[in-house]
Scaffold this motif. Sequence first.
Motif, PDB file in Angstrom:
ATOM      1  N   TRP A 223       0.834  -1.206   0.000  1.00  0.00           N
ATOM      2  CA  TRP A 223       0.000   0.000   0.000  1.00  0.00           C
ATOM      3  C   TRP A 223       0.864   1.249   0.000  1.00  0.00           C
ATOM      4  O   TRP A 223       1.909   1.296   0.655  1.00  0.00           O
ATOM      5  N   GLU A 224       0.377   2.241  -0.722  1.00  0.00           N
ATOM      6  CA  GLU A 224       1.068   3.533  -0.755  1.00  0.00           C
ATOM      7  C   GLU A 224       0.172   4.568  -0.087  1.00  0.00           C
ATOM      8  O   GLU A 224      -1.007   4.695  -0.445  1.00  0.00           O
ATOM      9  N   HIS A 225       0.722   5.293   0.874  1.00  0.00           N
ATOM     10  CA  HIS A 225      -0.070   6.337   1.539  1.00  0.00           C
ATOM     11  C   HIS A 225      -0.190   7.553   0.641  1.00  0.00           C
ATOM     12  O   HIS A 225       0.794   7.999   0.053  1.00  0.00           O
ATOM     13  N   LEU A 226      -1.391   8.100   0.567  1.00  0.00           N
ATOM     14  CA  LEU A 226      -1.617   9.351  -0.177  1.00  0.00           C
ATOM     15  C   LEU A 226      -2.137  10.394   0.817  1.00  0.00           C
ATOM     16  O   LEU A 226      -2.570  10.054   1.917  1.00  0.00           O
ATOM     17  N   PRO A 227      -2.107  11.675   0.418  1.00  0.00           N
ATOM     18  CA  PRO A 227      -2.600  12.713   1.333  1.00  0.00           C
ATOM     19  C   PRO A 227      -4.074  12.498   1.693  1.00  0.00           C
ATOM     20  O   PRO A 227      -4.816  11.836   0.959  1.00  0.00           O
ATOM     21  N   ILE A 228      -4.478  13.098   2.790  1.00  0.00           N
ATOM     22  CA  ILE A 228      -5.871  13.027   3.242  1.00  0.00           C
ATOM     23  C   ILE A 228      -6.783  13.463   2.101  1.00  0.00           C
ATOM     24  O   ILE A 228      -6.517  14.462   1.419  1.00  0.00           O
ATOM     25  N   ALA A 229      -7.865  12.713   1.877  1.00  0.00           N
ATOM     26  CA  ALA A 229      -8.752  12.994   0.735  1.00  0.00           C
ATOM     27  C   ALA A 229      -9.870  13.973   1.098  1.00  0.00           C
ATOM     28  O   ALA A 229     -10.178  14.868   0.328  1.00  0.00           O
ATOM     29  N   LEU A 230     -10.500  13.784   2.242  1.00  0.00           N
ATOM     30  CA  LEU A 230     -11.631  14.644   2.613  1.00  0.00           C
ATOM     31  C   LEU A 230     -11.448  15.174   4.031  1.00  0.00           C
ATOM     32  O   LEU A 230     -11.171  14.401   4.951  1.00  0.00           O
ATOM     33  N   TYR A 231     -11.611  16.483   4.171  1.00  0.00           N
ATOM     34  CA  TYR A 231     -11.479  17.154   5.474  1.00  0.00           C
ATOM     35  C   TYR A 231     -12.857  17.545   5.989  1.00  0.00           C
ATOM     36  O   TYR A 231     -13.754  17.828   5.186  1.00  0.00           O
TER      37      TYR A 231
END
Length: 522
Positions: free
Chosen positions: A89-97
């Motif tokens: 798995w690759e972490h990506l930035p937060i999608a929804l705030y």
Amino acid sequence: MKYLSIAIVTLVLTMNCTTKNETLVLSESYTEEFRPQYHFSPEEKWMNDPNGMVYYEGEYHLFYQYYPDSTVWGPMHWGHAISTNLVEWEHLPIALYPDSLGYIFSGSAVIDWNNTSGFGEDGKPPMVAIFTHHEPLGEQMDKIDFQYQSIAFSNDKGRTWTKYEGNPVIANPGIRDFRDPKVIWDHDSEQWILVLAADDHVKFYGSQNLIDWTHLSDWGREYGTHAGVWECPDLFPMTVENSDEIKWVLIQSINPGGPNGGSAAQYFVGNFDGKNFVLDEEFREHVTDEKAVWLDYGTDNYAGVTWSDIPAEDGRRIFIGWMSNWLYAQVVPTQKWRSAMTLPRVLTLHHEKEGYRLRTLPADELKSLEIETSNIPPGDLSDTYTVQTDPATNLYKLELTFKKPESGLIEIRFSNNADEYLSVGYSLAGKQYFIDRTFAGQSDFKEEFADYHTAHIAYDHENVDMILYLDHSSIELFADQGRTTMTDIFFPNELFSKIQIIADHNPVELLSGTISKLKKTW
Ligand code: FRU
């Protein structure tokens, strides 16, 4: 307990790491105490439910309930990770705030192939997320209508998101617990179907465009268990194995009220005609009078749902759950992060003697974790032999098939030098599988944690067949070709360094056995 016959199988696994493994070991990350080595966990801070799982252009998306400021639950965001193989798995930035409408609670995502929503760009379908907005002030003021459903879309493979300006798209009808929408395109009724949890039942909605929703029906007040609140439903059609028959499966998480305490997921099998869910006749008797059919009997598989948009040529129903339990999730002794996901699992539907039942098995992709496999010689396990496991790792898969014993127990025991052990096994007398984490390490954070968990076997079986996945702080049991599943977490003070197969009272015959050392993926 006095064992009449004890067979100890321990395996010598080479201490030399493969080149592949060495590269992975060089990484400084994910080396903390208890850190899962091949399960998904966030780099840091709090995580709960998996959300918005959708497959698009070669990527499995995993969004999740995330609080980036603490290791306990708080204002919810959607964290984001992707994988091309369900293993790395690759972490990506937060999608929804969170925003002015509230925190971003659980929900789902779909690919809007025909751009029914009109959110698409340049002839490409948008990815649309459907989630609950939870308005915390409303909750504090003791209102009841502080949860409602909203949508957001992405035109760059989930990397950036725009919230729909007309949110919410489903207003609260006056129900305190009104959340966790899961959406699917229904080919037969040619509409989007949304299922959400409303306290003690589910509500179905239909839409042509993911924006305007019509209430279709309610279901579930009189079926299954209601010992807790219903959360995170999932609804999908499945072809019954070895037939052309289609049945609809409704997975329904409940907290508390699980078979071994706290959070768990029950399921139902029936038909869905584009408006109503009708329970299968045979299934009915198993889910009346507050009875339930459980997806997993362990304590640590909650809020799980399945991936959307798996290509037809693949055709699998792939499931992942949150590997914790609201009973203790916020106080488990991990420091930097809290919680992991279960392994990705494939669900299949079978018509068994007792009716339609799901089977759950680990996704085939997980075979790529196996770096070294040894056979455990078959035969009568009253022969005792002893060897030692690699004390530097704790990552194993075991596949064991035993002849069903005449009586007694079969126990697989993982132990360490601190006198701690975890047992997984089968009891003929109890007609059950079990996981005993009573002596498996730290447990003083919650009284109910140190316990013996059971899964009653409701079918006839010839052999005792187990697949076990051990990570640093979790065990997953898939028994009898996936007919019984148990998932538990635990917190040993040292890695387990010995694996024993213990036959109690009767000699046990091992028909086949393998043990595989697994690689770390972080
Ligand atoms: C389930 C749940 C959901 C909710 C989310 C909040 O674990 O309670 O019902 O949307 O967690 O984080």
